[in-house]
Structures are given as C-alpha cells and as structure tokens.
Design an enzyme around this catalytic site. Structure first.
Site, PDB file in Angstrom:
ATOM      1  N   GLU A 288      -0.821  -4.137  -9.582  1.00 21.84           N
ATOM      2  CA  GLU A 288      -1.891  -3.649 -10.455  1.00 21.84           C
ATOM      3  C   GLU A 288      -2.048  -4.529 -11.688  1.00 21.84           C
ATOM      4  OE1 GLU A 288      -3.900  -1.480  -9.558  1.00 21.84           O
ATOM      5  OE2 GLU A 288      -2.900  -0.306  -7.997  1.00 21.84           O
ATOM      6  N   ARG A 292      -5.559  -6.603 -12.145  1.00 18.33           N
ATOM      7  CA  ARG A 292      -6.416  -6.124 -13.246  1.00 18.33           C
ATOM      8  C   ARG A 292      -6.274  -6.983 -14.495  1.00 18.33           C
ATOM      9  NH1 ARG A 292      -6.989   0.395 -12.555  1.00 18.33           N
ATOM     10  NH2 ARG A 292      -6.095   0.554 -10.475  1.00 18.33           N
ATOM     11  N   ASP A 421      -5.053  -2.419   2.913  1.00 12.48           N
ATOM     12  CA  ASP A 421      -6.425  -2.918   2.774  1.00 12.48           C
ATOM     13  C   ASP A 421      -6.575  -4.364   2.298  1.00 12.48           C
ATOM     14  OD1 ASP A 421      -5.392  -2.091   0.315  1.00 12.48           O
ATOM     15  OD2 ASP A 421      -7.120  -0.884  -0.264  1.00 12.48           O
ATOM     16  N   GLU A 556     -15.698   0.244  -3.787  1.00  5.39           N
ATOM     17  CA  GLU A 556     -15.760  -0.513  -2.527  1.00  5.39           C
ATOM     18  C   GLU A 556     -17.152  -0.545  -1.889  1.00  5.39           C
ATOM     19  OE1 GLU A 556     -13.318   1.671  -3.271  1.00  5.39           O
ATOM     20  OE2 GLU A 556     -11.743   0.194  -3.668  1.00  5.39           O
ATOM     21  N   THR A 645      -9.491  -8.792  -5.845  1.00  2.00           N
ATOM     22  CA  THR A 645      -9.693  -7.433  -5.347  1.00  2.00           C
ATOM     23  C   THR A 645     -10.010  -6.438  -6.467  1.00  2.00           C
ATOM     24  OG1 THR A 645      -8.831  -5.769  -3.801  1.00  2.00           O
ATOM     25  CG2 THR A 645      -7.263  -6.721  -5.384  1.00  2.00           C
TER      26      THR A 645
HETATM   27  C1  DMJ Z   1      -8.915  -1.300  -7.421  1.00  4.72           C
HETATM   28  O1  DMJ Z   1      -7.838  -1.364  -8.262  1.00  4.72           O
HETATM   29  C2  DMJ Z   1      -8.924  -2.442  -6.448  1.00  4.72           C
HETATM   30  O2  DMJ Z   1     -10.183  -2.592  -5.896  1.00  4.72           O
HETATM   31  C3  DMJ Z   1      -7.903  -2.275  -5.371  1.00  4.72           C
HETATM   32  O3  DMJ Z   1      -7.992  -3.289  -4.413  1.00  4.72           O
HETATM   33  C4  DMJ Z   1      -8.109  -0.955  -4.676  1.00  4.72           C
HETATM   34  N1  DMJ Z   1      -8.128   0.147  -5.597  1.00  4.72           N
HETATM   35  C5  DMJ Z   1      -8.957   0.040  -6.769  1.00  4.72           C
HETATM   36  C6  DMJ Z   1     -10.377   0.479  -6.566  1.00  4.72           C
HETATM   37  O4  DMJ Z   1     -10.595   1.454  -5.686  1.00  4.72           O
END
Ligand code: DMJ
Length: 658
Positions: A288, A292, A421, A556, A645
């Site tokens: 995370e 982020r 995922d 998403e 992501t």
């Molecule tokens: C985000 O932190 C990122 O997109 C991660 O890959 C999946 N979860 C959240 C959003 O849903």
C-alpha cells in the site's frame, strides 16, 4: 416472600419512604440511559450477526479486501460489511481505519470472538476526535489469514488478511549483492520538456468541470477536517490514520496537477516539503505504501519536474528495503520505516501474491531515476521466482506465498479479485514499462489470460453477460469482486500493445458486465461483490448477497472505461462513466465536504453512509473520470505513460539507442 413482607412491615414509615424513593430514582436513571444502551447493544448484535454466519458466501469481505473463496476460507470469520447502518449510528461507531469499513463499537459489552490485529501500530489506530478502536486493517483492512502449517490441497483456515503488527524477529538474509543482479537501466532525470504542464485540457467542458467540482468538494472535506492525516471521515468531520503519512494528500497530488488545480497543488506541496517525514516509528504495509505513496511521489516528480518529490521518494524507497530481507527474498508485508525492521503479519509468515508482485513498476522506476540498482534488483528477483514457481494453474496464481520457503501456499484457489488481481496487471505493465523486451513477463501474462479464459470466464444464463468467476479446488464459484473490473482496461491495454485481438473482444464483454453491476443496482452504484446467475431460468444476471452490498468509491470500473474510451472512442463508455459520477454525487456526497463509502447500493432511500473516504477516490476514481472526459488524447498518452495500480502515471522507458 412472606418473610420479606414481614420485614417490610417492621420498617418505620420513614425507612419505607426512603427505600421507595431510592428505587424510584434508580428506575428514572435506568430509563434515561435506555437509548444509549439499546443503541450499543443494537450495534453489537449487528456485529455478532456476521460473526456467526456459517455460510462462507455470506461472510462479508472486509472492504477493500477480498473475500477468501470457497473452502479455503474455511469457517473463519471474515469481517463482513455490517448490516445497514443508520447515519446516526454510524456517527457513534469507530470505523476501522484499515478494515474495510467494518464498524467497530468503541466498547462492546460482550465480545464473542476476537479478530487478529489489523495493520498498523496501535498508536496509529486512532481516529481524530474519536476514541481508540480495536485496531484494524486496510480496507484493507483486509482480513487476515491464520495459518498453522501448510499442506498442499488442504483448505486452510483464514481469519483475516493483511494487517500486521509486528514482530521483528524474522530471519533475514543479507541483501542481494549487486553483482548478482542485472545492471540498472541508465538514469533518466526528468527533462523539463517532458513534464506535463499544469493546465486544464479541453473537452466536454461540463463533464470535466463536474469531475473537477467533485474533486474540489472531496478535497474541501479533507482539508477542513483531515489535513495531513490519512483518510477523511466526512460525516463525523474527523479523520482516521493508517500509516500516519498524509495518505490522501499524497495520493491526490498528481490528480490535482492533471486537473489544473494549481492552488490546491501548491498548498499540498508545501505540506510535503514542511511536514512529511518518513523518519517515524511506524509499521506500514509495503504494497500500500509503495503504490500510493512511492507511486504518488514518483508520478508527481515526472509531471512537475520538482526535485522535492524525487527526494522524498528516495527516502521512502530506502526505508522500505528491509522488507526484502527474508529467507526467500519474497518480501514481508510490513515494514517499520523508522526502525528499519520488517515482519509478516503476526499470524502467518505468508505474504499476499498480489502485494509482492505489484510493487515492481515503482521500485524499477526508482532505480532508473536514482541509478541505484538495488530497488530494481529486489523486485525483479520476486518476479523471477514467481515465474518458475510450481502451483500455478495454466498461468493462474494462488493468493499466498511464504516468505520463508518462497513457495505458494493455500494452493488450489484462483481468483482475479482480491490478493491476486494486480499480479496480472503488473505482468503486462512491467513488460510495457520496460519497452516490451522482458519476455518472461509477456509469457506469464499471455499464459495467465489463457488460464482465465479456460477456467474462469463464463456467461450468465438470463442475458449471456460474460463474467470472471473463481476456482476453488476445481469448484467454480460464479462470484466476481468489483476489483476484477480492472481487467477490461488491462486487456485493452495489452491489445493496444499488439497482443491478441480476442483480448479486446473479452475486454468489451467484461466492460459491459461491469457496467451492468452498476446499472442493475437501485443506486446505480456497484456492490463490492457480485454473484452471477448461470441458469437462464434465473430472473436476473446479478445477485448481491446482503454482506456484499457496500460500495467503497472504488475506481476499477471507471479505470477500465477510461482505457476503453481511449482505444475505441466509443462514447457510450463516457456516458457510463458520467452516470457513475452522478450517482456518486447523489448517494455518497456529504454536503459540507467529502464523499463517503456506503453500506447498501440496493437502498437508494438509505444507502447507509459509512463515514469514510478512501484515498483512492481522489487518487484514482476521480482521476480516471477526468481522463475519460478529456478530449486531449495527449494528456498522459498511453503510449508514453503506464499507470500504476493506484493510477499514478509513470513513464514508459525510452528504448536504448540501437
Ligand atoms: C487501490 O488501492 C488499488 O487500485 C489497488 O490495486 C486495489 N485496491 C484499491 C482500489 O480499489
């Protein structure tokens, strides 16, 4: 009884009056406190309800977290989204900062079961203006996994996942020596000519302006009540901490840059310069924090050319490195960035596969920019190991990997949702980032998509909607997390980069299904998890279980809509995104500022605000909506940038001179 009556008669009138007076007083006090008592007990029983659910399918997946599937989930209590909460109740509840919005009562009178701790040190598990919580995990919250031993094919008990309190007692290995690894790519400092000007692009002005308004509104709430903290609690006008690193502020920086919000950006930049320090005794989640914060800082550096962001990224990157000091070189989930120690969650030595394979874009870019190869080396090593690891199923990977043995665990369960995922997403994106030269990545991606088509793709009975299910020990489960809606965009990106045309066909079909997950709900917003009907006699395609009805403002679907519009120019994708934005405004917007996750997408009258605005709403959801509506195809061209992501754009590396 007679005895009592006799004694009562023996008392003087004064004594009797005094006793009666005291009893009356007690009765009045009891009645006065009745509402708060019932309130608390009502909340408690809500929680007990889901604690005692026996049907694993009905167990809530902690928000953000993906439910553990089928038998592998065992009978462990995955925190479920609590039942619908009235707003007034929400205000009395402390929302677990890490836990997907599982309401936790401040002082439950009875505790039937306890959960493993969630992510983050106890001293950070506090909400502004609110008392301590029980502790929580990332929306993360993610449930945690409790694993004692591992046997192939045997179902494990999953209690919850992610999270971690730390014990820095794990065996470590010396860092890999630089000469064992391939040389880092040559540095590529940002050329000012390559930065993206902080200007508003042209486009359908009303829609772009509507997204910008939504961002301003979300930002206002954050600024007024959570400035410098991790997440806004817009209803209680307070905040929650996860890592204590200004998560929302950093996640939002490049969105402000892209939207041309100059004043907001400048003010946030000042906070980064003056207040942001990574020299803190705090446990952070490697994944995370990488996607982020590290991703956000690197992206800001590229967009603005401002050296401050690269300096901060370097500092953070070096502090995350202890996570890789494990016997297997598969990183631990958690790192103390102040102490330089790392460890897995307390209940397991496993890491999540998606987490250890979705930090590569950021670490590779950090090496390229700093000319320090160690970042790229450690994450490439993970990919190298996973490439050859036994336990895959036609390219599909299990959800857990052990940091001691380096082997997959909990084998036999395959999903494109939580915990797996972004493994698939980052295979493709690393291949593109590196100039399409790393064949193992491409091979793994192509094989995985074939595996998806073979084992996980199905059509619904009623209307032949294509969806992605899950496989648990050869048993198909027609269940799809909203998280899986990243896949249409990823498939389209692959097709755009020369991969098979049938990937695009699948993308188009899945995009329609993700759209249906919104439009078939009464609020027009998707649930966290959908189940699909396989029989044509079934009335509807999308079925939502009570525990899965929450919406966390996730990105998403709008992310995929952005890719699909860029590659097809079909305006229906914009229209679908526009409807989603309007429904966010209708059901999740808090008048004074901010947006909130909700409990029930099927109840437009009372969607049940959860009092939490995830940082990805500003970092991803609103950014992708803005890019979807922008007519400027050169704004973050998909031939020049790859989005991590968390929607932070990083440059595709220039090809080396031939
Ligand atoms: C985000 O932190 C990122 O997109 C991660 O890959 C999946 N979860 C959240 C959003 O849903």
């Amino acid at each position: 009884m007679l005895n009592l009556h006799r004694k009562w008669k023996q008392l003087s009138r004064l004594q009797r009056s005094l006793i009666l007076f005291l009893l009356a007083l007690l009765l009045i006090l009891g009645l006065l406190s009745y509402p708060s008592i019932t309130e608390q007990w009502r909340g408690l029983s809500d929680r007990e309800d889901w604690l005692e659910l026996n049907d694993p399918e009905l167990k809530a997946a902690p928000p953000g977290v993906k439910p553990v599937l089928g038998p592998a989930a065992g009978d462990a209590p995955a925190p479920a989204a609590g039942p619908h909460l009235e707003p007034a109740v929400v205000l009395d509840v402390v929302v677990d900062p890490r836990g997907p919005n599982v309401p936790i009562l401040p002082k439950p009178p009875i505790k039937k079961k306890t959960f493993p701790n969630r992510r983050g040190p106890p001293n950070l598990q506090k909400d502004g203006n609110v008392s301590d919580t029980v502790g929580g995990e990332k929306q993360e919250q993610e449930a945690v996994q409790e694993e004692e031993g591992e046997e192939e094919g045997k179902e494990k008990k999953i209690v919850s996942w992610r999270g971690a309190m730390i014990e820095a007692d794990q065996a470590t290995e010396p860092p890999p020596s630089a000469n064992e690894k391939e040389a880092a790519a040559p540095p590529a400092p940002v050329n000012p000519a390559d930065t993206v000007p902080l200007e508003v692009s042209t486009g359908p002005a009303d829609r772009l302006e509507a997204v910008r308004d939504a961002f301003r509104h979300a930002w206002k709430g954050y600024k007024d009540h959570a400035w410098g903290h991790d997440e806004l609690k817009p209803i209680s006008k307070s905040f929650s901490e996860w890592f204590g690193l200004g998560l929302t502020l950093i996640d939002s920086l490049d969105t402000m840059w892209i939207m041309g919000l100059k004043e907001e950006f400048a003010e946030a930049r000042r906070w980064v310069e003056k207040e942001l320090s990574f020299d803190k005794n705090v446990d952070v989640n490697l994944f995370e924090t990488t996607i982020r914060i590290l991703g956000g800082l690197l992206s800001c550096y590229h967009l603005s050319g401002d050296q401050l962001f690269l300096e901060k990224a370097k500092d953070l990157g070096s502090r995350l490195m202890p996570a890789f000091k494990t016997p297997s070189k598969i990183p631990f989930s958690d790192v103390n960035i102040g102490k330089g120690t790392a460890h897995p969650p307390r209940w397991t030595s496993d890491s999540t596969v998606a987490e250890v394979t979705s930090i590569q874009l950021e670490f590779r870019e950090l090496s390229r920019l700093t000319q320090e190869p160690q970042y790229q080396e450690v994450v490439n090593e993970v990919m190298k190991m996973v490439h050859t690891l036994p336990g895959k199923h036609d390219g599909l990977v299990p959800m857990f990997i052990n940091t001691n043995s380096g082997q997959f665990t909990h084998k036999g369960v395959f999903t494109l949702g939580a915990r797996a995922d972004s493994y698939y997403e980052y295979l493709l994106k690393q291949w593109i980032q590196g100039g399409k030269t790393e064949d193992d990545l491409l091979e793994d991606y192509l094989q995985a998509i074939e595996g998806v088509k073979k084992h996980l793709v199905r059509k619904t009975g009623p209307n032949m909607l294509t969806f992605i299910g899950e496989l648990s020990h050869n048993r198909f489960n027609a269940k799809m997390d909203h998280l899986v809606c990243f896949l249409p965009g990823t498939l389209a990106l692959g097709a755009h980069n020369g991969l098979p045309g049938d990937h695009m066909d699948l993308a188009v079909q899945l995009m329609e299904t993700c759209h249906q997950m919104y439009v078939q709900m009464e609020t027009g917003l998707s649930p966290e998890i959908a189940h699909f009907s396989l029989q044509s006699s079934d009335g509807r395609d999308v079925v939502v279980k009570p525990a899965d009805r929450h919406n966390l403002l996730r990105p998403e679907t709008v992310e995929s809509l952005f890719y699909m519009y860029r590659f097809t120019k079909d305006t229906k994708y914009r229209d679908w995104g526009w409807d989603i934005l309007q429904n966010f405004n209708k059901y999740t917007k808090i008048p004074d500022g901010g947006y909130t996750s909700i409990n029930n997408v099927r109840d437009p009258v009372n969607p049940g605000p959860r009092d939490k605005m995830e940082s990805f709403f500003l970092g991803e959801t609103l950014k992708y909506l803005y890019l979807l509506f922008s007519d400027d195809m050169k704004l973050l061209s998909l031939d020049k940038y790859i989005f991590n992501t968390e929607a932070h754009p990083l440059p595709i590396w220039p090809s080396p001179p031939k």
